[in-house]
Design an enzyme around this catalytic site. Sequence first.
Site, mmCIF file in Angstrom:
data_model
loop_
_atom_site.group_PDB
_atom_site.id
_atom_site.type_symbol
_atom_site.label_atom_id
_atom_site.label_comp_id
_atom_site.label_asym_id
_atom_site.label_seq_id
_atom_site.Cartn_x
_atom_site.Cartn_y
_atom_site.Cartn_z
ATOM 1 N N ARG A 89 30.690 -55.013 9.138
ATOM 2 C CA ARG A 89 32.060 -55.539 9.071
ATOM 3 C C ARG A 89 33.014 -54.814 10.011
ATOM 4 O O ARG A 89 34.029 -55.349 10.415
ATOM 5 C CB ARG A 89 32.558 -55.447 7.635
ATOM 6 C CG ARG A 89 32.124 -56.664 6.831
ATOM 7 C CD ARG A 89 32.771 -56.688 5.497
ATOM 8 N NE ARG A 89 32.606 -55.386 4.841
ATOM 9 C CZ ARG A 89 32.963 -55.119 3.607
ATOM 10 N NH1 ARG A 89 33.519 -56.041 2.875
ATOM 11 N NH2 ARG A 89 32.770 -53.929 3.087
ATOM 12 N N ASP A 98 8.454 -50.063 1.903
ATOM 13 C CA ASP A 98 8.365 -48.866 1.071
ATOM 14 C C ASP A 98 8.011 -47.777 2.068
ATOM 15 O O ASP A 98 6.879 -47.723 2.561
ATOM 16 C CB ASP A 98 7.266 -48.999 0.018
ATOM 17 C CG ASP A 98 7.242 -47.773 -0.882
ATOM 18 O OD1 ASP A 98 7.269 -46.643 -0.348
ATOM 19 O OD2 ASP A 98 7.218 -47.934 -2.116
ATOM 20 N N HIS A 99 8.972 -46.931 2.409
ATOM 21 C CA HIS A 99 8.737 -46.059 3.565
ATOM 22 C C HIS A 99 7.590 -45.071 3.326
ATOM 23 O O HIS A 99 7.034 -44.529 4.264
ATOM 24 C CB HIS A 99 10.024 -45.354 4.017
ATOM 25 C CG HIS A 99 10.438 -44.182 3.188
ATOM 26 N ND1 HIS A 99 11.131 -44.313 2.016
ATOM 27 C CD2 HIS A 99 10.250 -42.849 3.352
ATOM 28 C CE1 HIS A 99 11.355 -43.116 1.513
ATOM 29 N NE2 HIS A 99 10.828 -42.197 2.298
ATOM 30 N N GLU A 141 11.380 -33.110 -5.152
ATOM 31 C CA GLU A 141 12.433 -32.908 -4.148
ATOM 32 C C GLU A 141 13.311 -31.741 -4.570
ATOM 33 O O GLU A 141 13.468 -31.477 -5.767
ATOM 34 C CB GLU A 141 13.303 -34.162 -4.054
ATOM 35 C CG GLU A 141 12.542 -35.398 -3.629
ATOM 36 C CD GLU A 141 13.494 -36.566 -3.428
ATOM 37 O OE1 GLU A 141 13.973 -36.732 -2.302
ATOM 38 O OE2 GLU A 141 13.782 -37.279 -4.406
ATOM 39 N N ASP A 172 14.141 -45.470 -9.001
ATOM 40 C CA ASP A 172 14.313 -45.039 -7.611
ATOM 41 C C ASP A 172 12.984 -44.608 -6.976
ATOM 42 O O ASP A 172 12.768 -44.847 -5.798
ATOM 43 C CB ASP A 172 15.312 -43.866 -7.586
ATOM 44 C CG ASP A 172 15.615 -43.392 -6.172
ATOM 45 O OD1 ASP A 172 15.933 -44.241 -5.323
ATOM 46 O OD2 ASP A 172 15.526 -42.170 -5.915
ATOM 47 N N HIS A 187 7.551 -45.892 -4.672
ATOM 48 C CA HIS A 187 6.709 -44.916 -3.970
ATOM 49 C C HIS A 187 5.536 -44.406 -4.817
ATOM 50 O O HIS A 187 4.400 -44.366 -4.358
ATOM 51 C CB HIS A 187 7.542 -43.701 -3.544
ATOM 52 C CG HIS A 187 8.785 -44.050 -2.789
ATOM 53 N ND1 HIS A 187 8.850 -45.088 -1.890
ATOM 54 C CD2 HIS A 187 10.023 -43.495 -2.785
ATOM 55 C CE1 HIS A 187 10.075 -45.152 -1.377
ATOM 56 N NE2 HIS A 187 10.803 -44.201 -1.909
HETATM 57 C C1 BG6 Z 1 14.047 -42.809 -1.354
HETATM 58 C C2 BG6 Z 1 14.780 -42.506 -2.622
HETATM 59 O O1 BG6 Z 1 13.407 -44.047 -1.443
HETATM 60 O O2 BG6 Z 1 13.081 -41.800 -1.113
HETATM 61 C C3 BG6 Z 1 15.450 -41.158 -2.543
HETATM 62 O O3 BG6 Z 1 15.767 -43.504 -2.841
HETATM 63 C C4 BG6 Z 1 14.438 -40.091 -2.169
HETATM 64 O O4 BG6 Z 1 16.080 -40.817 -3.772
HETATM 65 C C5 BG6 Z 1 13.642 -40.511 -0.949
HETATM 66 O O5 BG6 Z 1 15.149 -38.900 -1.908
HETATM 67 C C6 BG6 Z 1 12.496 -39.552 -0.691
HETATM 68 O O6 BG6 Z 1 11.898 -39.839 0.550
HETATM 69 P P1 BG6 Z 1 11.194 -38.709 1.411
HETATM 70 O O7 BG6 Z 1 10.610 -39.445 2.559
HETATM 71 O O8 BG6 Z 1 12.270 -37.733 1.793
HETATM 72 O O9 BG6 Z 1 10.171 -38.083 0.520
#
Ligand code: BG6
Length: 489
Positions: free
Chosen positions: A51, A178-179, A217, A236, A241
């Site tokens: 935007r 899903d990274h 984390e 989340d 994941h």
């Molecule tokens: C994300 C979550 O999908 O993955 C975050 O929303 C999380 O909360 C993150 O911190 C963790 O990804 P990575 O690659 O840093 O382990």
Amino acid sequence: MTSQIIPVEPFDFIIFGGTGDLAERKLLPALFQRQQAGQFSDPTRIIGASRAKLTDKEYRDFARTAICDHVKPEEIAATQLDSFLARLSYVAADAVSGDGFARLKKALDGSDSIRAFYLAVAPSLFGSISTNLKEHGMITANSRIVVEKPIGRDLASARELNDQIGKVFSEQQIFRIDHYLGKETVQNLMALRFANALYEPLWNSAHIDHVQITVAETVGLEDRVTYYDKAGALRDMMQNHMLQLLCLVAMEAPASMEADAVRDEKLKVLRSLRRINGNEAPKVSVRGQYRAGASSNGPVKGYVEELANGESSTETFVAIKAEIGNWRWAGVPFYLRTGKRLASRVSEIVIEFKPIPHSIFEESAGNITANQLVIRLQPDEGVKQWIMIKDPGPGGMRLRNVPLDMSFAESFQERNPDAYERLIMDVIRGNQTLFMRRDEVEAAWAWIDPIHNAWDDSRQETQGYTAGTWGPSASIALIERDGRTWHES
Ligand code: BG6
């Protein structure tokens, strides 16, 4: 060893949310790295859309800063950066009113390149962006759409979102990211299982005692209060994941690496997960929330102290004992845990094999530890196979547990590419293997929803844990009740 770079066809990459956090931290740096690696063909273009009223020049300045902030200086060649920025342009567009979509169409007109629309925006905008793209005639046969989690907050809302996108794009055009699936070591799990004859015969309940999956984390909320407090760790991390990792450990060998062959097998695992009902939830799940404590940078606040209203029962930690009801895994618990503000940042999968059936050694030889295979996703990516050996030396038979250690950082000198680099190139190649299919996402929610409902119905408390520790004591009890312990990272 240098990996071979095969250029992809020219493409137009349109980032909705082009000035947002994801574009800044991940997408623009990842695209830059791929250009620098020589993977782009001309005429590839990147168009930021949001935007904000920016000129092309202002967007290029934004991208330059993003890349300089998120790529190591020694990895940036000035000439590459300039030629990357020359590919960028910007269109101000409003997803809801549709204002600006005509300008976007004009920018794209005349190009028959692959089109990737990347929706780095709130899911509430997925539907209206898709519809506006369609109404403005921007969707070609060569177009794809990429969406980020969260895809819904339960099964019903996930279905609704999938329906909205599905009205406009076919399933073959939808790339749900899903990274975790783009991480090198996660893909290595498939190589380890299916490119080696060694493990597969042992990969079942006859030989495996249990599996642990930890994604720990050290960070806390990181300015994501509004999203996170409504989501919590179960939605989340666990729904996506963690369950994806579980699927890759547990699935049968797919017929091939074709997207649907792999996704069919993952889906079967998700559908075989034993539902956790109301009575069971307190026994097999733990929800925790961090209290004030310490991180490696000094004292940190508790979760609720980071919130404006100072109260919340959202979980920042979850541990679950999951079971898969099929022939391969019956009786093998999968212990899953994830949380924020834990003692260290580590993601790993531990496969613990059964103990030997009988020992021929004297007691003085020491304990015989069951073999463990530890797949470390981050940091220090690698695989360790722990085995028993004889302690060297003439002092009699003493046994010792040692790792066969394959550290990727030491074995491969190359830069470890970010997950987004691989995933974005797969979008352009049209390869959906590492993306979630609609039925997978929905099957994952179908398993998560009853756990949430059980927590709500029974008012299962979030248990406090001190920031900088390994979570609530109930998480330790969860596994120790079964005579097992969490692997020490
Ligand atoms: C994300 C979550 O999908 O993955 C975050 O929303 C999380 O909360 C993150 O911190 C963790 O990804 P990575 O690659 O840093 O382990």
